[in-house]
Motif scaffolding. Structure first.
Motif, PDB file in Angstrom:
ATOM      1  N   MET A   1       0.827  -1.207   0.000  1.00  0.00           N
ATOM      2  CA  MET A   1       0.000   0.000   0.000  1.00  0.00           C
ATOM      3  C   MET A   1       0.865   1.262   0.000  1.00  0.00           C
ATOM      4  O   MET A   1       0.586   2.223  -0.734  1.00  0.00           O
TER       5      MET A   1
ATOM      6  N   ALA B   1       2.503   1.815  -3.359  1.00  0.00           N
ATOM      7  CA  ALA B   1       1.495   2.294  -4.321  1.00  0.00           C
ATOM      8  C   ALA B   1       1.146   3.755  -4.048  1.00  0.00           C
ATOM      9  O   ALA B   1       0.993   4.552  -4.982  1.00  0.00           O
ATOM     10  N   ALA B   2       1.042   4.122  -2.781  1.00  0.00           N
ATOM     11  CA  ALA B   2       0.733   5.514  -2.428  1.00  0.00           C
ATOM     12  C   ALA B   2       1.824   6.452  -2.929  1.00  0.00           C
ATOM     13  O   ALA B   2       1.541   7.540  -3.446  1.00  0.00           O
TER      14      ALA B   2
ATOM     15  N   VAL C   1      -5.217   2.773  -2.994  1.00  0.00           N
ATOM     16  CA  VAL C   1      -4.197   2.096  -2.195  1.00  0.00           C
ATOM     17  C   VAL C   1      -4.824   1.164  -1.157  1.00  0.00           C
ATOM     18  O   VAL C   1      -4.201   0.168  -0.765  1.00  0.00           O
TER      19      VAL C   1
END
Length: 197
Positions: free
Chosen positions: A43, A46-47, A167
């Motif tokens: 996550m 991806a953020a 995310v």
């Protein structure tokens, strides 16, 4: 644990006790917590990638930093932290929340090696995504604004909301898949009778 059956050469299962259920719950919560931590890595990466695509005026810290800083301020501890300290506190709270949410997932889904848990029999990744949407909704429309930490997500910029929801989908699918994989790996890693003594 198993016991020898008398004279049959076969192993008889010992009767299950209430303590067995507690061990299963602890195991599933731990699987979920580990999966939640691993999913938080995915996550976070991806953020970072999506954050770089935001317009410059929307590239201010994402909710983990905002929530951490506001919680510290509410506790009267904000001034104790310099910038590296705030970054460390943000990472700790971000990964701590991911692990705690993962543990809850583990208790609800009871990960299984068959690819589905108890959240409706969907594939593990989809179960995780459904759970993640619930976490995002309960957080950004529920307890976060209720405690005055941030405004409701309905008043955040649309692109930042899209980033945060995206995310969470990454987190949820990773959570479901890692929990399933860990559950499957229990047999060779942690299950069965010892022989190399």
């Amino acid at each position: 644990m198993e016991q020898r059956g008398s004279g049959t050469g076969r192993r008889a299962q010992r009767p299950r006790s209430a303590a067995d259920g507690g061990g299963a719950l602890a195991r599933d919560a731990l699987i979920g917590a580990i999966a939640g931590t691993a999913a938080t890595v995915a996550m976070t990466l991806a953020a970072d990638a999506l954050f770089r695509r935001l317009p410059a005026r929307e590239r201010y810290p994402l909710p983990p930093r905002e929530l951490t800083e506001r919680a510290l301020a509410a506790a009267g501890a904000r001034e104790v932290f310099d910038e590296p300290g705030l970054q460390a506190a943000t990472l700790a709270s971000h990964f701590g929340f991911g692990a705690a949410s993962g543990a809850l997932y583990g208790l609800l889904a009871r990960p299984s090696s068959r690819g589905t848990g108890r959240l409706g029999g969907a594939p593990a990744a989809l179960e995780g995504v459904g759970f993640a949407i619930g976490v995002w909704t309960a957080s950004y429309f529920g307890w976060v604004p209720a405690f005055g930490l941030l405004r409701s997500a309905s008043s955040h910029p649309a692109r930042r909301n899209a980033l945060m929801l995206s995310v969470h989908l990454v987190w949820g699918s990773s959570l479901g898949l890692v929990a399933q994989g860990l559950s499957r790996a229990l047999k060779p890693i942690a299950g069965g009778e010892l022989r190399d003594r």
